[in-house]
Design a protein around this motif. Structure first.
Motif, PDB file in Angstrom:
ATOM      1  N   TYR A 298       0.834  -1.206   0.000  1.00  0.00           N
ATOM      2  CA  TYR A 298       0.000   0.000   0.000  1.00  0.00           C
ATOM      3  C   TYR A 298       0.872   1.260   0.000  1.00  0.00           C
ATOM      4  O   TYR A 298       0.553   2.240  -0.683  1.00  0.00           O
ATOM      5  CB  TYR A 298      -0.950   0.010   1.200  1.00  0.00           C
ATOM      6  N   ASN A 299       1.961   1.238   0.757  1.00  0.00           N
ATOM      7  CA  ASN A 299       2.869   2.385   0.780  1.00  0.00           C
ATOM      8  C   ASN A 299       3.464   2.653  -0.608  1.00  0.00           C
ATOM      9  O   ASN A 299       3.571   3.799  -1.040  1.00  0.00           O
ATOM     10  CB  ASN A 299       4.006   2.163   1.778  1.00  0.00           C
ATOM     11  N   ILE A 300       3.851   1.589  -1.292  1.00  0.00           N
ATOM     12  CA  ILE A 300       4.410   1.733  -2.637  1.00  0.00           C
ATOM     13  C   ILE A 300       3.364   2.330  -3.573  1.00  0.00           C
ATOM     14  O   ILE A 300       3.658   3.238  -4.359  1.00  0.00           O
ATOM     15  CB  ILE A 300       4.920   0.380  -3.167  1.00  0.00           C
ATOM     16  N   ALA A 301       2.141   1.850  -3.482  1.00  0.00           N
ATOM     17  CA  ALA A 301       1.069   2.379  -4.334  1.00  0.00           C
ATOM     18  C   ALA A 301       0.825   3.861  -4.069  1.00  0.00           C
ATOM     19  O   ALA A 301       0.571   4.633  -4.987  1.00  0.00           O
ATOM     20  CB  ALA A 301      -0.213   1.584  -4.098  1.00  0.00           C
ATOM     21  N   ALA A 302       0.936   4.272  -2.815  1.00  0.00           N
ATOM     22  CA  ALA A 302       0.695   5.675  -2.452  1.00  0.00           C
ATOM     23  C   ALA A 302       1.822   6.582  -2.910  1.00  0.00           C
ATOM     24  O   ALA A 302       1.580   7.690  -3.394  1.00  0.00           O
ATOM     25  CB  ALA A 302       0.531   5.795  -0.937  1.00  0.00           C
ATOM     26  N   ALA A 303       3.041   6.146  -2.738  1.00  0.00           N
ATOM     27  CA  ALA A 303       4.203   7.015  -2.965  1.00  0.00           C
ATOM     28  C   ALA A 303       4.679   7.034  -4.412  1.00  0.00           C
ATOM     29  O   ALA A 303       5.492   7.876  -4.777  1.00  0.00           O
ATOM     30  CB  ALA A 303       5.345   6.592  -2.052  1.00  0.00           C
ATOM     31  N   THR A 304       4.185   6.134  -5.242  1.00  0.00           N
ATOM     32  CA  THR A 304       4.635   6.075  -6.636  1.00  0.00           C
ATOM     33  C   THR A 304       3.431   6.100  -7.576  1.00  0.00           C
ATOM     34  O   THR A 304       2.971   5.050  -8.035  1.00  0.00           O
ATOM     35  CB  THR A 304       5.475   4.803  -6.875  1.00  0.00           C
ATOM     36  N   PRO A 305       2.908   7.292  -7.857  1.00  0.00           N
ATOM     37  CA  PRO A 305       1.728   7.386  -8.735  1.00  0.00           C
ATOM     38  C   PRO A 305       2.041   6.851 -10.126  1.00  0.00           C
ATOM     39  O   PRO A 305       3.165   6.970 -10.623  1.00  0.00           O
ATOM     40  CB  PRO A 305       1.433   8.884  -8.766  1.00  0.00           C
ATOM     41  N   GLY A 306       1.039   6.232 -10.714  1.00  0.00           N
ATOM     42  CA  GLY A 306       1.213   5.678 -12.057  1.00  0.00           C
ATOM     43  C   GLY A 306       1.690   4.242 -12.079  1.00  0.00           C
ATOM     44  O   GLY A 306       1.709   3.616 -13.126  1.00  0.00           O
ATOM     45  N   VAL A 307       2.060   3.708 -10.915  1.00  0.00           N
ATOM     46  CA  VAL A 307       2.505   2.326 -10.828  1.00  0.00           C
ATOM     47  C   VAL A 307       1.346   1.462 -10.348  1.00  0.00           C
ATOM     48  O   VAL A 307       0.713   1.768  -9.342  1.00  0.00           O
ATOM     49  CB  VAL A 307       3.703   2.192  -9.847  1.00  0.00           C
ATOM     50  N   LYS A 308       1.044   0.402 -11.085  1.00  0.00           N
ATOM     51  CA  LYS A 308      -0.016  -0.519 -10.676  1.00  0.00           C
ATOM     52  C   LYS A 308       0.582  -1.527  -9.704  1.00  0.00           C
ATOM     53  O   LYS A 308       1.491  -2.270 -10.053  1.00  0.00           O
ATOM     54  CB  LYS A 308      -0.598  -1.243 -11.884  1.00  0.00           C
TER      55      LYS A 308
ATOM     56  N   ASN B 251      -4.337  -9.329  -6.842  1.00  0.00           N
ATOM     57  CA  ASN B 251      -5.381  -8.309  -6.927  1.00  0.00           C
ATOM     58  C   ASN B 251      -4.733  -6.929  -6.955  1.00  0.00           C
ATOM     59  O   ASN B 251      -3.821  -6.653  -6.168  1.00  0.00           O
ATOM     60  CB  ASN B 251      -6.334  -8.389  -5.731  1.00  0.00           C
ATOM     61  N   ARG B 252      -5.242  -6.090  -7.848  1.00  0.00           N
ATOM     62  CA  ARG B 252      -4.716  -4.727  -7.907  1.00  0.00           C
ATOM     63  C   ARG B 252      -5.231  -3.942  -6.709  1.00  0.00           C
ATOM     64  O   ARG B 252      -6.430  -3.981  -6.385  1.00  0.00           O
ATOM     65  CB  ARG B 252      -5.143  -4.044  -9.196  1.00  0.00           C
ATOM     66  N   LEU B 253      -4.339  -3.245  -6.036  1.00  0.00           N
ATOM     67  CA  LEU B 253      -4.734  -2.444  -4.880  1.00  0.00           C
ATOM     68  C   LEU B 253      -5.577  -1.258  -5.336  1.00  0.00           C
ATOM     69  O   LEU B 253      -5.350  -0.699  -6.414  1.00  0.00           O
ATOM     70  CB  LEU B 253      -3.501  -1.943  -4.123  1.00  0.00           C
ATOM     71  N   PRO B 254      -6.535  -0.841  -4.510  1.00  0.00           N
ATOM     72  CA  PRO B 254      -7.420   0.273  -4.885  1.00  0.00           C
ATOM     73  C   PRO B 254      -6.767   1.645  -4.718  1.00  0.00           C
ATOM     74  O   PRO B 254      -7.443   2.656  -4.769  1.00  0.00           O
ATOM     75  CB  PRO B 254      -8.591   0.109  -3.914  1.00  0.00           C
ATOM     76  N   VAL B 255      -5.467   1.675  -4.528  1.00  0.00           N
ATOM     77  CA  VAL B 255      -4.739   2.930  -4.332  1.00  0.00           C
ATOM     78  C   VAL B 255      -4.019   3.279  -5.628  1.00  0.00           C
ATOM     79  O   VAL B 255      -3.067   2.609  -6.013  1.00  0.00           O
ATOM     80  CB  VAL B 255      -3.734   2.805  -3.159  1.00  0.00           C
ATOM     81  N   LYS B 256      -4.499   4.343  -6.289  1.00  0.00           N
ATOM     82  CA  LYS B 256      -3.885   4.775  -7.540  1.00  0.00           C
ATOM     83  C   LYS B 256      -3.009   6.009  -7.354  1.00  0.00           C
ATOM     84  O   LYS B 256      -2.218   6.350  -8.208  1.00  0.00           O
ATOM     85  CB  LYS B 256      -4.964   5.068  -8.576  1.00  0.00           C
ATOM     86  N   ASN B 257      -3.196   6.683  -6.200  1.00  0.00           N
ATOM     87  CA  ASN B 257      -2.432   7.905  -5.941  1.00  0.00           C
ATOM     88  C   ASN B 257      -2.421   8.176  -4.432  1.00  0.00           C
ATOM     89  O   ASN B 257      -3.023   7.441  -3.648  1.00  0.00           O
ATOM     90  CB  ASN B 257      -3.019   9.094  -6.708  1.00  0.00           C
ATOM     91  N   PHE B 258      -1.761   9.245  -4.061  1.00  0.00           N
ATOM     92  CA  PHE B 258      -1.616   9.589  -2.650  1.00  0.00           C
ATOM     93  C   PHE B 258      -2.965   9.928  -2.012  1.00  0.00           C
ATOM     94  O   PHE B 258      -3.219   9.571  -0.867  1.00  0.00           O
ATOM     95  CB  PHE B 258      -0.639  10.763  -2.510  1.00  0.00           C
TER      96      PHE B 258
END
Length: 150
Positions: free
Chosen positions: A17-27, A33-40
Motif C-alpha cells: 500500500y505504501n508503494i502504491a501511495a508514494a509512486t503514482p502511475g505504478v499498478k 489483486n490490484r490495490l485500490p490505491v492509484k495515488n496519494f
C-alpha cells in the motif's frame, strides 16, 4: 520456513500500500489483486474513510498536489497531532523536517483565520492548532539527511 506468519503478511501488505501511495502511475498488485490505491489521495482516504468529525459528518480532507515533488493533505485529528509521511517514497514514521516544514506553514495560515474569527476571545496558541491536525505528506527531497537507516 514453510509459511509466513500474520505479522509478516501484514508488514508486506502495508509496504505494498505504501508503494502504491508514494509512486503514482505504478499498478501495485497484492495476492493477484490490484490495490485500490492509484495515488496519494486514495491512500489518505484509506485512513480517513468512515471517520466522523465532532458534528457527526464525514471527516473532510483537504488535499493539494503542490507540484511534481510535493503532495500534502490535512484533516482534523482528535488524537493530537498525527502524521503519515513519505520522503523519497520511503515512509517516515517519525515527524521529520519535511513534515515540520509543511505543518508550520499550515499552522501559521490557520492562525490568521483563527485570530480573525476569535476577536476578543480566548488567546489560541499555534501548538493548540497543531494538536488538532492530521497531516499527510508525500515529497521528493534533494540530499535528504537522516539520523538512522530505519
Amino acid at each position: 520456513m514453510e509459511m509466513l506468519d500474520a505479522d509478516t503478511v501484514a508488514l508486506f501488505s502495508r509496504r505494498a500500500y505504501n508503494i502504491a501511495a508514494a509512486t503514482p502511475g505504478v499498478k501495485v498488485m497484492l495476492n493477484r489483486n490490484r490495490l485500490p490505491v492509484k495515488n496519494f489521495q486514495d491512500y489518505v482516504l484509506l485512513y480517513t474513510k468512515g471517520r466522523a468529525s465532532e458534528d457527526g459528518t464525514d471527516l473532510k480532507v483537504c488535499n493539494e498536489r503542490v507540484n511534481d515533488r510535493w503532495e500534502v493533505a490535512v484533516a482534523l485529528s482528535e488524537k493530537g497531532f498525527q502524521q503519515v509521511s513519505f520522503g523519497n517514497s520511503i515512509p517516515t514514521t517519525k515527524a521529520r523536517r519535511h513534515v515540520d516544514y509543511v505543518g508550520d506553514q499550515l499552522v501559521s495560515k490557520l492562525m490568521v483565520v483563527v485570530k480573525k474569527k476569535n476577536k476578543g476571545g480566548v488567546n489560541v496558541k499555534p501548538f493548540q492548532v497543531k494538536s488538532h491536525m492530521w497531516l499527510f505528506v508525500n515529497c521528493l527531497l534533494e540530499n535528504p539527511a537522516c539520523d538512522s537507516q530505519t
